[in-house]
Design an enzyme around this catalytic site. Structure first.
Site, mmCIF file in Angstrom:
data_model
loop_
_atom_site.group_PDB
_atom_site.id
_atom_site.type_symbol
_atom_site.label_atom_id
_atom_site.label_comp_id
_atom_site.label_asym_id
_atom_site.label_seq_id
_atom_site.Cartn_x
_atom_site.Cartn_y
_atom_site.Cartn_z
ATOM 1 N N GLY A 1 57.438 32.886 47.529
ATOM 2 C CA GLY A 1 56.532 33.720 46.629
ATOM 3 C C GLY A 1 55.944 34.525 47.935
ATOM 4 O O GLY A 1 54.594 34.746 47.542
ATOM 5 N N ASP B 1 55.128 43.758 50.685
ATOM 6 C CA ASP B 1 55.086 43.005 52.253
ATOM 7 C C ASP B 1 56.284 43.467 53.121
ATOM 8 O O ASP B 1 57.189 42.860 53.502
ATOM 9 C CB ASP B 1 55.141 41.725 51.928
ATOM 10 C CG ASP B 1 54.982 40.742 52.844
ATOM 11 O OD1 ASP B 1 54.213 41.370 53.790
ATOM 12 O OD2 ASP B 1 54.980 39.556 52.880
#
Ligand SMILES: *[C@@H]1O[C@H](CO)[C@@H](O)[C@H](O)[C@H]1NC(C)=O
Ligand SMILES: *[C@@H]1O[C@H](CO)[C@@H](O)[C@H](O)[C@H]1NC(C)=O
Ligand SMILES: *[C@@H]1O[C@H](CO)[C@@H](O)[C@H](O)[C@H]1NC(C)=O
Length: 357
Positions: free
Chosen positions: A94, A195
């Site tokens: 995650g 990200d």
């Protein structure tokens, strides 16, 4: 004689007792094994239900989904395929190494929704989500396997002899930019990666870039307090505006991409404590070099040749635009992709002209 018979008798009794005893043990252990298996099966079914398995099956059988190949894997198949969850087969947990259970029904529905959104992503430069396993405490997502490591490995790994050329670096930049542009505007709903970094960009055997771990942080269910407090991303790539306000939009990905482009051009890490204090972030290191007209000091000398400096400068300028302080001033990913593609095509045309001449 009678004594011997007696001995024999004792031995028989002893043997009989032992066999009897062992049989009982065997039966007990069989029963226990069976119970354990039943309990395991029960547990897997319980996790499957908790993680929204029923809902996923229902949604997959409904109309409107283009990816009909999406699979639901059993826990057994997962264990086998990943070699007993061998580290080398695990991409990440995650995004942030966070483990979290789905605690209520609305989170479960949200999770299933997001899995379905990710399952619809179909781009040659995005790692494909093949399916998921819901029979474990924490749901697992299964992605296509991409064989040649991460872009970070290629740029900073020990394989210094396999250094990428400027053409390859520009192509990889175009591929990443195209993939992010797709996620921002062409996927079934806009997806912000959150990200973007060179360790999240995988390379296949032909060194084609595949963006991985997209939107993974959206998939971590968490309570509301955490949502407000937690800024996701990686130091060195993190958009300062997002960091300061906590407000996320697609321009945060543009910022991180700018740092990735700087990394491609310089061959330097996004965060490096061996550089001076003011230069430890590649973004500021690169920016001050640009401003002070000493770009050549930060560009990877392995890519510079006598006829590509203008292009390197152009690409560096794109990286600077991407990392402007406010998101509003930064270009859209689509524009970045087009600009870099233009550079790349010009390069190819120039090269063929040079080859001919
Ligand atoms: C993915 O996109 C390609 C074209 O870009 C198309 O040919 C293919 O059918 C799509 N696959 C799925 C599963 O939607
Ligand atoms: C990709 O990986 C394979 C095996 O690990 C290696 O033989 C090959 O040279 C790599 N290709 C590139 C372009 O790095
Ligand atoms: C790599 O390129 C070759 C030749 O173009 C192609 O046949 C192969 O399928 C490519 N590999 C991948 C993983 O796309």
């Amino acid at each position: 004689m009678s004594c011997k018979r007696k001995d024999f008798g004792w031995a028989t009794i002893l043997l009989g007792t032992t066999i009897g005893f062992l049989s009982i043990l065997l039966v007990i252990s069989c029963v226990q094994q069976r119970r354990k298996q039943e309990k395991n099966t029960e547990l897997r079914q319980q996790f499957f239900t908790q993680n929204g398995g029923g809902m996923l099956i229902h949604r997959l059988s409904g109309a409107g989904l283009s990816n009909v190949d999406f699979k639901i894997f059993t826990e057994e198949a997962m264990k086998e395929a990943s070699n007993g969850y061998d580290e080398s087969n695990i991409l990440g947990q995650g995004g942030q190494g966070t483990k979290s259970r789905l605690v209520d029904r609305s989170q479960m529905a949200q999770f299933i929704n997001e899995v379905l959104v990710l399952s619809q992503i179909n781009h040659s430069n995005a790692v494909k989500l093949l399916g998921c396993c819901l029979e474990t405490e924490v749901p697992l997502l299964v992605y296509e396997s991409v064989t040649n490591g991460t872009l970070s490995d290629q740029l900073h790994g020990s394989m210094s002899d396999s250094s990428l050329t400027l053409e390859q670096r520009l192509r990889i930049a175009v591929e990443i930019a195209g993939s992010l542009a797709y996620l921002h505007s062409s996927a079934s709903i806009p997806i912000i990666h959150r990200d973007v970094k060179t360790t999240n960009i995988l390379l296949d055997e032909n060194l084609t870039a595949k963006v991985a771990d997209f939107g993974a942080s959206r998939l971590i269910p968490m309570d509301k307090d955490q949502l407000i407090n937690m800024v996701k991303g990686t130091v060195g790539y993190l958009d300062p505006e997002y960091y300061n306000t906590g407000l996320l939009n697609e321009k945060s990905d543009v910022y991180s991409f700018g740092v990735v482009l700087m990394e491609l051009l310089s061959g330097q890490k996004a965060l490096c404590f061996e550089r001076s204090q003011q230069s430890k972030h590649l973004g500021s290191y690169f920016a001050s070099a640009m401003k002070e007209n000493r770009l050549h000091e930060v560009i990877d000398e392995k890519v510079i040749n006598e006829n590509n400096w203008r292009e390197i400068e152009e690409a560096a300028r794109v990286a600077m635009e991407c990392t402007r302080v406010t998101g509003e001033e930064r270009p859209l990913m689509k524009e970045v992709a087009a600009k870099l593609e233009g550079l790349r095509v010009a390069r190819i045309m120039l090269k063929s002209k040079l080859d001919l001449g």
